[in-house]
Design a protein around this motif. Sequence first.
Motif, PDB file in Angstrom:
ATOM      1  N   ASP A 114      -1.075  -3.603   5.897  1.00 18.08           N
ATOM      2  CA  ASP A 114      -1.311  -5.118   5.452  1.00 18.08           C
ATOM      3  C   ASP A 114      -1.340  -5.906   6.697  1.00 18.08           C
ATOM      4  O   ASP A 114      -0.935  -7.179   6.773  1.00 18.08           O
ATOM      5  N   ARG A 142       3.888   4.911  -2.521  1.00 20.90           N
ATOM      6  CA  ARG A 142       2.654   3.887  -2.251  1.00 20.90           C
ATOM      7  C   ARG A 142       3.258   2.574  -1.775  1.00 20.90           C
ATOM      8  O   ARG A 142       4.304   2.100  -2.345  1.00 20.90           O
ATOM      9  N   ARG A 144       2.540  -1.540  -1.812  1.00 21.72           N
ATOM     10  CA  ARG A 144       1.838  -2.489  -2.131  1.00 21.72           C
ATOM     11  C   ARG A 144       2.448  -3.868  -2.204  1.00 21.72           C
ATOM     12  O   ARG A 144       3.358  -3.838  -2.716  1.00 21.72           O
TER      13      ARG A 144
END
Length: 193
Positions: A114, A142, A144
């Motif tokens: 990101d 993961r 996010r």
Amino acid sequence: MWQEYTDRGRGYCISFRPTAFNRMTLRVQKVTYEDPDRFNSIHDEIKSIAAPLVGHPDDFLKQVDPVTNLLCRITAVKEDSWRHENEVRLIFASMAKPSDFEGGPSFPVGMFGDGTFLYPADPLLRERDGVQVPYFSKPFGRRRGGVWDASRAIQSVIIGPNNPRTVDEVASAMLIKGYQGFDVVKSRCAFRP
């Protein structure tokens, strides 16, 4: 591996799904096994090549890739007597302890998908046989929105052959910690007395 790393079969072997490392700022590399004479010369050669490149912030972005490649090569070579391990390592590219350079510039050592930079940090320490061993604790799974979810990162757990815990006990402990979709088995390895 059981004998060397888990107190003669009393520990666990944890198998991660490869995707558990996709979002980490780590280098995944297979270890190369070399004859002891060649092993030492490779380390010395790489150190001498890398020495002039380390610690010069003016061309940091140009130097970070070749320096990282050289230093990672050092960490991925072992003496060939360990070849049976067929080891894969997760390498974290860092730099000297930031606390050693108080007030100096801090360069990122990684970047998440990101665009968030990862900055160097001092390693944690654990003691083994009276020696302080530095290590880094890294989240996995993961990622996010800046949050890590490791619930499906572990594929299986192999209970050491001399570990007194049962498959059900280990599976229950894993579920309590929030892991899902894993297998637990007891190793059938035998140890000589």
